[in-house]
Scaffold this motif. Structure first.
Motif, short mmCIF file in Angstrom:
data_model
loop_
_atom_site.label_atom_id
_atom_site.label_comp_id
_atom_site.label_asym_id
_atom_site.label_seq_id
_atom_site.Cartn_x
_atom_site.Cartn_y
_atom_site.Cartn_z
N ALA A 172 25.88 28.82 43.52
CA ALA A 172 27.16 28.60 42.85
C ALA A 172 27.19 27.17 42.35
N LEU A 173 27.89 26.96 41.25
CA LEU A 173 27.99 25.64 40.66
C LEU A 173 29.26 24.94 41.15
N VAL A 174 29.12 23.66 41.49
CA VAL A 174 30.25 22.82 41.86
C VAL A 174 30.25 21.63 40.92
N GLY A 175 31.40 21.29 40.33
CA GLY A 175 31.44 20.17 39.41
C GLY A 175 32.82 19.56 39.29
N TRP A 176 32.85 18.22 39.21
CA TRP A 176 34.11 17.50 39.05
C TRP A 176 33.83 16.25 38.23
N GLN A 177 34.60 16.03 37.18
CA GLN A 177 34.43 14.89 36.30
C GLN A 177 33.01 14.82 35.72
N GLY A 178 32.40 15.99 35.53
CA GLY A 178 31.08 16.04 34.91
C GLY A 178 29.92 15.91 35.88
N VAL A 179 30.15 15.54 37.13
CA VAL A 179 29.09 15.48 38.13
C VAL A 179 28.98 16.87 38.77
N VAL A 180 27.80 17.46 38.71
CA VAL A 180 27.64 18.84 39.14
C VAL A 180 26.46 18.98 40.10
N ALA A 181 26.46 20.09 40.83
CA ALA A 181 25.35 20.45 41.71
C ALA A 181 25.39 21.95 41.93
N GLU A 182 24.23 22.53 42.20
CA GLU A 182 24.14 23.94 42.56
C GLU A 182 23.93 24.04 44.06
N VAL A 183 24.74 24.89 44.71
CA VAL A 183 24.68 25.08 46.16
C VAL A 183 24.61 26.58 46.46
N PRO A 184 24.20 26.95 47.66
CA PRO A 184 24.23 28.38 48.02
C PRO A 184 25.63 28.97 47.83
N GLU A 185 25.67 30.21 47.47
CA GLU A 185 26.94 30.86 47.09
C GLU A 185 27.97 30.86 48.21
N ASP A 186 27.53 30.85 49.47
CA ASP A 186 28.48 30.91 50.59
C ASP A 186 28.93 29.53 51.07
N TRP A 187 28.56 28.46 50.36
CA TRP A 187 29.07 27.13 50.69
C TRP A 187 30.45 26.95 50.06
N ASN A 188 31.28 26.12 50.68
CA ASN A 188 32.67 25.96 50.23
C ASN A 188 33.00 24.51 49.89
N LEU A 189 33.69 24.34 48.77
CA LEU A 189 34.20 23.03 48.38
C LEU A 189 35.35 22.67 49.30
N VAL A 190 35.23 21.55 50.03
CA VAL A 190 36.25 21.20 51.04
C VAL A 190 36.97 19.90 50.72
N SER A 191 36.40 19.08 49.84
CA SER A 191 37.04 17.81 49.53
C SER A 191 36.66 17.39 48.12
N ILE A 192 37.63 16.84 47.40
CA ILE A 192 37.39 16.45 46.02
C ILE A 192 38.41 15.38 45.64
N GLY A 193 38.01 14.46 44.76
CA GLY A 193 38.98 13.45 44.37
C GLY A 193 38.41 12.43 43.41
N GLY A 194 39.27 11.51 42.99
CA GLY A 194 38.85 10.44 42.11
C GLY A 194 38.95 10.82 40.64
N ASN A 195 38.38 9.95 39.82
CA ASN A 195 38.41 10.15 38.37
C ASN A 195 37.02 10.00 37.79
N GLU A 196 36.93 9.87 36.48
CA GLU A 196 35.62 9.79 35.84
C GLU A 196 34.87 8.52 36.24
N SER A 197 35.59 7.46 36.51
CA SER A 197 34.96 6.19 36.85
C SER A 197 34.55 6.10 38.31
#
Length: 299
Positions: A7-32
């Motif tokens: 599964a793809l995870v991405g925020w402010q253009g920074v992305v990564a591919e992780v196993p499908e059963d992994w969960n996004l648990v924290s996110i924040g900040g801006n483009e800078s």
């Protein structure tokens, strides 16, 4: 660990591919300056952090500062901490560390977007961190080749045109909203869960007309039922209505093209059981609606 589906995870253009059963648990900040963390069902985590720094920044010093934070936490728990740093031919730095847990990662600076990115995979001593990192860390990226920015959160995957910045967002289990702005143009991407429940008593046309009524109260628009890639969908087209165009006069006086035009599309994805919507309020020059629709993944 086997690769399996990703599964793809991405925020402010920074992305990564992780196993499908992994969960996004924290996110924040801006483009800078920002971060996200994705956890496995077990004890492993992927963390990505980024910050905008000058070209002559000392990358090793940046990495040492990052590792010092981990070391301080280890000292508080009264456990030993050791680490290694290795410079790579491309100018990036790889690193590993070990305490009561262990981790491996990389740090690099992108000359195009001027961001320093630190990505690390950590886990328990028994975890196959190196094996998992060998196929996760190479997927970390901070920009696309064509300038569009990737966003991927909780099953919503979309690409946003250059120049659009995140203005606000809502991230809930049943509803996701990302609102972007470029000058007077506004782009809104939404996702609702449990489409079968939402549409149990109403048609998609009836439900969506009610959902957008308040936000689009200044527009006069038409709703048409269409087929979108084999899915039932509704399309909205219109422009600012009647005397309410006077609200655009400040933009006209400032020699800015007012965002007069509306395009929107909502569709119910049967496979994912979700409703998706893309809405663009734009000037006559900003013809990006169809391109955005093509870059939204619903399953």
């Amino acid at each position: 660990m086997k690769k399996g589906r990703r599964a793809l995870v991405g925020w402010q253009g920074v992305v990564a591919e992780v196993p499908e059963d992994w969960n996004l648990v924290s996110i924040g900040g801006n483009e800078s300056s920002g971060y996200f963390r994705v956890d496995s069902p077990g004890t492993m985590s992927l963390e990505a952090k980024w910050s905008t720094e000058p070209r002559n920044v000392d990358l090793r010093r940046q990495l040492e500062a990052f590792l010092s934070q981990i070391a301080r936490k280890c000292r508080k728990r009264k456990v030993n901490f050791e680490h290694k740093i290795k410079a790579k031919d491309d100018g990036s730095l790889s690193f590993s560390w070990r305490s009561d847990r262990k981790g491996v990662g990389l740090l690099y600076r992108c000359d195009l977007c001027k961001r320093i990115v630190i990505a690390q995979l950590s886990g328990a001593k028994a975890d196959d961190i190196s094996g998992c990192a060998s196929y996760i860390l190479p997927t970390v990226a901070d920009h696309s080749e064509d300038g569009w920015q990737t966003w991927a959160v909780y099953g919503l995957v979309a690409e946003v045109p250059p120049g659009y910045k995140l203005e606000k967002h809502k991230l809930m289990s049943g509803y996701i909203q990302l609102v972007f702005r470029k000058a007077n143009n506004r782009l809104t991407i939404e996702r609702w869960a449990l489409a079968d429940v939402v549409l149990k008593k109403h048609s998609l046309t009836e439900w969506y007309a009610d959902a957008v009524r308040h936000d689009l109260r200044r527009f006069k628009y038409q709703i048409e039922e269409i087929d979108f890639d084999g899915e039932p969908a509704v399309e909205l087209t219109g422009e600012r209505a009647g005397f309410k165009i006077l609200k655009a006069f400040p933009d006209i006086l400032m020699l800015r093209r007012p965002a007069m035009y509306l395009n929107a599309c909502a569709w119910a994805c049967e496979k994912s059981n979700r409703i998706y919507s893309v809405q663009v309020i734009h000037t006559s020059r900003e013809q990006i609606f169809d391109d955005i629709l093509d870059r939204v993944e619903c399953h």
